[in-house]
Scaffold this active site. Structure first.
Site, PDB file in Angstrom:
ATOM      1  N   LYS A  79      40.286  21.490  11.224  1.00 64.64           N
ATOM      2  CA  LYS A  79      40.812  20.553  12.219  1.00 64.64           C
ATOM      3  C   LYS A  79      41.039  19.162  11.643  1.00 64.64           C
ATOM      4  O   LYS A  79      42.031  18.507  11.951  1.00 64.64           O
ATOM      5  CB  LYS A  79      39.860  20.479  13.419  1.00 64.64           C
ATOM      6  CG  LYS A  79      40.455  19.685  14.567  1.00 64.64           C
ATOM      7  CD  LYS A  79      39.658  19.813  15.843  1.00 64.64           C
ATOM      8  CE  LYS A  79      40.394  19.119  16.985  1.00 64.64           C
ATOM      9  NZ  LYS A  79      39.651  19.236  18.260  1.00 64.64           N
ATOM     10  N   MET A  99      45.468  62.956  21.346  1.00 72.24           N
ATOM     11  CA  MET A  99      45.299  63.388  19.958  1.00 72.24           C
ATOM     12  C   MET A  99      43.836  63.725  19.686  1.00 72.24           C
ATOM     13  O   MET A  99      43.523  64.660  18.956  1.00 72.24           O
ATOM     14  CB  MET A  99      45.802  62.301  19.001  1.00 72.24           C
ATOM     15  CG  MET A  99      45.966  62.774  17.572  1.00 72.24           C
ATOM     16  SD  MET A  99      47.057  64.205  17.402  1.00 72.24           S
ATOM     17  CE  MET A  99      48.633  63.410  17.110  1.00 72.24           C
ATOM     18  N   GLU A 118      44.807  37.112  21.294  1.00 68.13           N
ATOM     19  CA  GLU A 118      45.334  36.828  19.949  1.00 68.13           C
ATOM     20  C   GLU A 118      45.826  38.080  19.228  1.00 68.13           C
ATOM     21  O   GLU A 118      46.757  38.027  18.426  1.00 68.13           O
ATOM     22  CB  GLU A 118      44.280  36.134  19.085  1.00 68.13           C
ATOM     23  CG  GLU A 118      44.035  34.671  19.460  1.00 68.13           C
ATOM     24  CD  GLU A 118      42.944  34.500  20.499  1.00 68.13           C
ATOM     25  OE1 GLU A 118      42.520  35.519  21.104  1.00 68.13           O
ATOM     26  OE2 GLU A 118      42.507  33.357  20.714  1.00 68.13           O
ATOM     27  N   PHE A 177      30.331  25.398  16.258  1.00 67.92           N
ATOM     28  CA  PHE A 177      30.912  26.103  17.399  1.00 67.92           C
ATOM     29  C   PHE A 177      32.269  26.683  16.997  1.00 67.92           C
ATOM     30  O   PHE A 177      33.094  25.992  16.421  1.00 67.92           O
ATOM     31  CB  PHE A 177      31.075  25.135  18.587  1.00 67.92           C
ATOM     32  CG  PHE A 177      31.771  25.768  19.760  1.00 67.92           C
ATOM     33  CD1 PHE A 177      31.186  26.818  20.453  1.00 67.92           C
ATOM     34  CD2 PHE A 177      33.027  25.331  20.158  1.00 67.92           C
ATOM     35  CE1 PHE A 177      31.838  27.417  21.519  1.00 67.92           C
ATOM     36  CE2 PHE A 177      33.692  25.920  21.228  1.00 67.92           C
ATOM     37  CZ  PHE A 177      33.089  26.963  21.912  1.00 67.92           C
ATOM     38  N   GLN A 178      32.484  27.926  17.326  1.00 67.29           N
ATOM     39  CA  GLN A 178      33.709  28.662  16.980  1.00 67.29           C
ATOM     40  C   GLN A 178      34.007  28.640  15.481  1.00 67.29           C
ATOM     41  O   GLN A 178      35.156  28.597  15.069  1.00 67.29           O
ATOM     42  CB  GLN A 178      34.914  28.158  17.792  1.00 67.29           C
ATOM     43  CG  GLN A 178      34.761  28.463  19.278  1.00 67.29           C
ATOM     44  CD  GLN A 178      36.036  28.328  20.081  1.00 67.29           C
ATOM     45  OE1 GLN A 178      36.873  27.488  19.790  1.00 67.29           O
ATOM     46  NE2 GLN A 178      36.189  29.167  21.105  1.00 67.29           N
TER      47      GLN A 178
END
Lengths: 163, 569
Positions: free
Chosen positions: B165, B481, B53, B115-116
């Site tokens: 949802k 760096m 993502e 969940f999630q």
């Protein structure tokens, strides 16, 4: 310097945490913060008491204005204004100090709103300094519990904050 | 049509269509399954399935940076949203217009540790311009419209729309509002006329003028106006890392980038000018170094920015102008053309003489006779081979600075990098976003062996979409760096800046179905680049340049020091 900042914001879930989050994320100081809906139910009014240099206060007001939910910001300290805070203080009131507590409440124009045989609960309203003065005037060991609302402020006279 | 009831999922897709969106970057998951089912049924936009993502958000971000349009990403709830956070914060720091639609657990499950489930609105709050949790399907279309409006106007930024949802299943009549207005959000567009006049007068009175432009010139589409004004005035100009391309870098008036790794001439002119015009820039720590040191020299400052909170934040300014930079500069230009003042040409000439004395020190020189590949040389050759016309994305570190220093961008929106947040792993997904937006264009991702491994899985997405990106890996075998700072400031204690086992990048590229090239000698650099953009024009080419591990980025201003305290070699 101490500043009292008023804001009108959308009365939406999360608006308060946007303001609180801004202060913590940018390291600004909050002395007190109070919020409640206004006569227009879609708007909340918040009063924040903060401290900072002129530069910091300028950034605070700019950053608050930048929040999408904030409709209006006013630094009340820029002009003439009134501020009030409510304190409920529970004090020991048994034996010989019972009468003295009543007298102290009267002197500070407080009201005793709850009584038990050992305590009084006193309601006091005024600028924060007056509430501090009351707490300083009574014997510290007699104070059982205090709760303060934090300051609410409003401009004097024609100084109006509305959308 | 307005009477037909649509599901929330259909509404999401219809809103994107009606917003004119052509590309959406994303990754499906439980909470967004209904939305993906609708994506499956439509043809208005293409959905680019990434491998992580974070990459979806970077791709959408770079899509926006290279086009000026609003980038769009879709992620699922929980880990989908948390993976997106780095991308969102990257876009926020660089003021990139973007809308991220995240799935959320059903309304009734919110707060149940489902969940999630994660508090996406809470987690993203400090790194978005604004965010929304949609609680009623009837608010969905307006909310999405507001998200696009907020993202693209004023100082742009990412906006997250969190959609539970069940909302994607609920139905209501659909109508996409043509516009929205919000009483609490009215960004200033026009600069104050009085302030603009004052600014022009101050600028024309200058004996030692300096113009300093930032990302706001690129994002505010003000490059044309700025270029015209600077050329008319004949004043020196410098740009921040984010502003590169806002003024043609090959031009003689351009002093190069300023800041921590800026040129001597740019930094010294910033420090010693008497009137400074700052356009769409924010005086950040990597640009002016220590504000106390900066303020030691007296100068008057004019600052144009669309965001009032950027003005007088780190440096006090004398003439603040809040407004869209293109409009304000246009107005300044008109007044200059109308002849409201005279430039002191004698003073300007003397100032340029001084600047040339700084410029002649040639602070960007490097050892061209080395038997090792110098990273600066690779970038110079990349510039030559691409005719200066490529879109160059970068990751973060030494390679980023070399790309910025040695590829003189002459147009805006060609230099795509994570300037504010400094996100390693940005480069490759950013190149995907750019290439999707500009299918025929040359796109190079300049990267390091540390950064590329942070999102290397996207080579798979590139294969799926046949994206002919050229990965220019400046592989010096160290986190350059970090190593540079350890060498200068930590007595050469190289703590964890060296990776002892690196993959065979050529085989890795081949494993993903791409062309991999290894280049070990300076004389092979140009051929490899010509092959990449010629023979392998239509392929993704991953070139592993083994560069000199001892090379450092110069000049350098140590953190906390001032603009005139540069380390030169």
């Amino acid at each position: 310097m101490r500043h009292i900042i008023s804001l009108l914001m959308e009365n939406e879930a999360g608006a308060l945490s946007r303001v609180a989050g801004l202060f913590s994320a940018r390291g600004y100081n909050i002395e007190s913060l109070t919020v409640a809906p206004t006569e227009d139910a879609t708007l909340s009014r918040m009063t924040i008491v903060t401290r900072g240099s002129d530069d910091v206060i300028e950034q605070i007001t700019k950053q608050l204005n930048k929040l999408i939910d904030v409709v209006k910001v006013q630094d009340l300290s820029d002009g003439s204004h009134i501020e009030r805070e409510l304190m409920l203080v529970k004090v020991r009131a048994s034996g010989e100090i019972r009468e003295e507590m009543k007298r102290m409440a009267d002197i500070f124009r407080g009201r005793i709103i709850d009584v038990s045989d050992k305590t009084y609960t006193i309601e006091l309203t005024g600028p924060g300094s007056k509430l501090d003065a009351f707490l300083g005037a009574v014997d510290a060991t007699a104070i059982v519990e205090t709760v303060r609302t934090g300051a609410s402020g409003i401009g004097r006279g024609d100084r109006i904050m509305k959308i | 049509m307005a009477d037909m009831e649509l599901t929330g999922a259909e509404i999401v897709v219809r809103c994107l269509r009606d917003e004119g969106i052509k590309h959406v970057f994303g990754y499906p998951g439980g909470a967004v399954l209904n939305i993906y089912d609708e994506i499956y049924k439509q043809t208005a936009f293409e959905h680019i399935l990434v491998r992580h993502e974070q990459a979806a958000v970077h791709a959408a971000d770079a899509y926006a940076r290279s086009t000026g349009l609003v980038g769009v990403a879709i992620v699922t709830s929980g880990p989908g949203a948390t993976n997106a956070v780095t991308g969102i914060a990257t876009a926020y720091m660089d003021s990139i217009p973007m809308v991220v639609i995240s799935g959320q657990v059903p309304t009734a499950a919110i707060g149940q540790d489902a969940f999630q489930e994660v508090d996406t609105v809470g987690i993203t709050r400090p790194c978005v311009k604004h965010n929304f949790l949609v609680k009623d399907v009837r608010d969905l279309a307006t909310t999405i419209k507001k998200a696009f409006y907020i993202a693209a106007t004023g100082r742009p930024g990412p906006v997250v729309v969190d959609v539970p949802k069940d909302i994607t299943q609920h139905t209501c009549a659909y109508e996409y509002p043509a516009f929205v207005s919000m009483r609490s959000y009215n960004p200033t567009s026009k600069g104050h006329a009085g302030q603009i006049k004052k600014a022009v007068q101050m600028l024309l009175e200058a004996k030692r003028p300096m113009i300093y432009t930032g990302g706001g010139v690129v994002l505010g589409n003000a490059a044309t106006q700025v270029t015209e004004m600077v050329r008319l005035l004949g004043f020196p100009i410098t740009s921040t890392l984010m502003g590169l391309g806002g003024y043609p870098a090959p031009d003689v008036l351009f002093l190069g980038m300023l800041g921590m790794h800026g040129t001597i001439e740019a930094n010294m002119a910033m420090q010693h000018c008497d009137v400074l015009l700052a356009v769409g820039a924010r005086f950040d720590d990597r640009v002016i170094g220590n504000p106390k040191h900066f303020a030691k020299e007296a100068r008057r400052i004019i600052h144009i920015d669309v965001d009032p909170s950027s003005i007088s934040k780190r440096v006090r300014v004398d003439v603040p102008i809040v407004g869209e930079v293109a409009q304000v500069v246009e107005e300044m230009l008109k007044q200059i053309q109308a002849g409201i003042g005279q430039i002191d040409q004698t003073a300007l000439k003397a100032w340029w003489t001084q600047i040339e004395l700084w410029r002649v020190q040639d602070c960007m020189k490097y050892d061209r006779s080395s038997s090792r590949i110098k990273p600066q040389y690779v970038i110079e050759k990349l510039y030559e081979v691409t005719g200066g016309q490529a879109y160059v994305t970068s990751d973060v570190g030494q390679h980023q600075m070399w790309a910025a220093q040695y590829y003189p961008f002459d147009q805006p929106r060609r230099w795509i990098n994570s300037g504010g947040l400094g996100t390693m792993g940005f480069g490759l997904p950013a190149a995907m976003g750019v290439q999707m937006a500009h299918p025929g264009a040359q796109v190079a991702c300049v990267t390091g062996e540390g950064s590329i491994q942070m999102n290397i899985q996207e080579l798979s997405t590139c294969k799926e979409w046949k994206l002919p990106i050229k990965v220019i890996l400046l592989n010096n075998g160290v986190l350059g760096m970090v190593r540079q700072w350890q060498q200068f400031f930590y007595e050469e204690r190289y703590a964890e800046s060296h990776m002892t086992s690196l993959p065979d990048f050529v085989k890795l590229a081949e494993a993903y179905g791409h062309v991999g090239l290894l280049v070990e000698k300076p004389e092979d650099v140009e051929t490899a680049l010509r092959d990449a953009f010629g023979k392998y024009k239509d392929r993704l080419v991953f070139i592993n340049f083994l560069t000199d591990p001892g090379e450092n980025v110069f000049p350098m201003i140590p953190a906390g020091k001032g603009l005139s305290e540069m380390i030169l070699v």
